[in-house]
Design an enzyme around this catalytic site. Structure first.
Site, mmCIF file in Angstrom:
data_model
loop_
_atom_site.group_PDB
_atom_site.id
_atom_site.type_symbol
_atom_site.label_atom_id
_atom_site.label_comp_id
_atom_site.label_asym_id
_atom_site.label_seq_id
_atom_site.Cartn_x
_atom_site.Cartn_y
_atom_site.Cartn_z
ATOM 1 N N GLN A 1 -3.746 -3.660 36.148
ATOM 2 C CA GLN A 1 -2.991 -2.522 36.685
ATOM 3 C C GLN A 1 -1.550 -2.917 36.999
ATOM 4 O O GLN A 1 -1.198 -4.095 36.981
ATOM 5 C CB GLN A 1 -3.682 -2.012 37.953
ATOM 6 N N HIS B 1 -8.921 1.643 56.973
ATOM 7 C CA HIS B 1 -9.703 0.406 57.075
ATOM 8 C C HIS B 1 -10.734 0.480 58.194
ATOM 9 O O HIS B 1 -11.853 -0.009 58.049
ATOM 10 C CB HIS B 1 -8.767 -0.796 57.267
ATOM 11 N N ASP C 1 -6.591 -5.745 49.452
ATOM 12 C CA ASP C 1 -5.565 -5.934 50.486
ATOM 13 C C ASP C 1 -6.131 -6.617 51.722
ATOM 14 O O ASP C 1 -5.387 -7.022 52.616
ATOM 15 C CB ASP C 1 -4.917 -4.594 50.856
ATOM 16 N N ASP D 1 -14.450 -0.113 48.497
ATOM 17 C CA ASP D 1 -13.052 0.136 48.877
ATOM 18 C C ASP D 1 -12.235 0.055 47.591
ATOM 19 O O ASP D 1 -11.572 -0.944 47.307
ATOM 20 C CB ASP D 1 -12.628 -0.944 49.885
ATOM 21 N N PRO E 1 -10.294 0.272 35.950
ATOM 22 C CA PRO E 1 -11.421 -0.610 36.285
ATOM 23 C C PRO E 1 -12.356 -0.044 37.354
ATOM 24 O O PRO E 1 -13.484 -0.494 37.496
ATOM 25 C CB PRO E 1 -10.731 -1.887 36.796
#
Ligand code: SAM
Length: 283
Positions: free
Chosen positions: A34, A65, A89, A159, A166
């Site tokens: 990406q 989160h 992340d 997440d 993908p």
């Protein structure tokens, strides 16, 4: 960029857009998976953008989160083994590791560059990466889950990016069947399920696929997420063999760690279903 100072993300399907006043582009690269950009902004801290879609801002990532992790962890009686699919992340990993009962948290991210850039530009999200309970793997989560030992996990958190590229295979019945097999009795699957306003057909498809895979109970929790399309987001929880009507409210009230959004009252409120959603999601 539509002007010199603004990063605008247009959502044609929703007839809206969200913009951030930026000061400079700090990084841009095309990985095998990406395109990743990092921007600095006047009011939102750093921004991580993947394939032109906002992933994380310093200022508001806590909503997402915390709501991707704590509702499931305060529903399961004692989640010892947690897996995060995607989440490069590392913000969800950090929240999961705030729970002492967690003995192992594995993050399965397909693109190592997301994590390396998070370490550089969002170090606060990566502060638990060296926790001895954490394991960071850089492989395809679909394959990892298909090969996972049966009945070995308590919580799986998906997440992921939007269901394109993908991440496409992270939203279907085949993948959810792998998750069901890998979960122990009472185990919980959490899927980021996009905007209830802009992506309702997708949300319905997610729930249909979870049900088709054999999950007994489902709950969709909604919460604010200012940097995502419409500013309103959702996480859908599905459980193996046990219903999802209760959570450990006392545990959430007595939590021994700091959060910015999540608490027991927020958990209760997030379980409330708006009328249009109740009607749309009735199974
Ligand atoms: N909070 C974000 C959102 O909803 O927009 C998601 C953030 S996180 C950065 C999403 C991650 O999922 C990306 O880093 C991407 O590389 C990862 N991902 C996509 N497909 C994947 C797959 N098949 N296996 C593992 N990770 C995947």
């Amino acid at each position: 960029m539509t002007t010199q100072q603004w990063f605008d993300e247009r959502h044609d399907y929703a007839g809206s857009s969200i913009g951030f006043r930026v000061t400079q582009r700090l990084h841009a690269e095309q990985t095998p998976f990406q395109n990743i950009e990092i921007w600095d902004s006047t009011d939102w801290g750093k921004l991580m953008v993947i394939d032109s879609c906002m992933m994380v801002t310093t200022r508001d990532n806590f909503f997402y989160h915390e709501m991707m992790s704590h509702p499931a962890l305060f529903t399961h009686p004692r989640a010892r083994r947690v897996v995060i699919i995607g989440g490069g992340d590392c913000g969800t990993l950090r929240e999961v590791l705030k729970h002492d009962e967690v003995e192992s948290a594995v993050q399965v991210e397909i693109d190592e560059r997301v994590t390396r850039l998070a370490e550089q530009y969002f170090p606060e999200l990566c502060e638990s990466n060296n926790d001895p309970r954490a394991q960071l793997l850089f492989i395809d989560g679909i394959k990892w889950m298909a090969e996972c030992e049966p009945e070995s996990l308590d919580i799986v958190i998906v997440d992921s990016t939007d269901p394109i590229g993908p991440a496409e295979g992270l939203f279907n019945e085949t993948f959810y069947r792998s998750c069901l097999k890998a979960l122990r009795h009472g185990g919980i699957l959490v899927q980021q399920s996009e905007s209830p306003l802009a992506h309702l057909p997708l949300l319905k498809d997610i729930r249909k696929a979870m049900k088709g895979a054999g999950f007994q109970a489902m709950r969709t929790l909604t919460f604010p997420q200012p940097c995502y399309p419409t500013g309103w987001w959702s996480a859908t929880l599905a459980r193996k063999g046990v219903d999802l009507s209760d959570f450990r409210e006392r545990g959430a009230e007595m939590k021994q760690f700091a959060t910015q959004y999540y608490n027991a009252e927020i958990h209760k409120a997030a379980l409330a279903m708006p009328e249009f959603l109740k009607a749309a999601l009735e199974d």
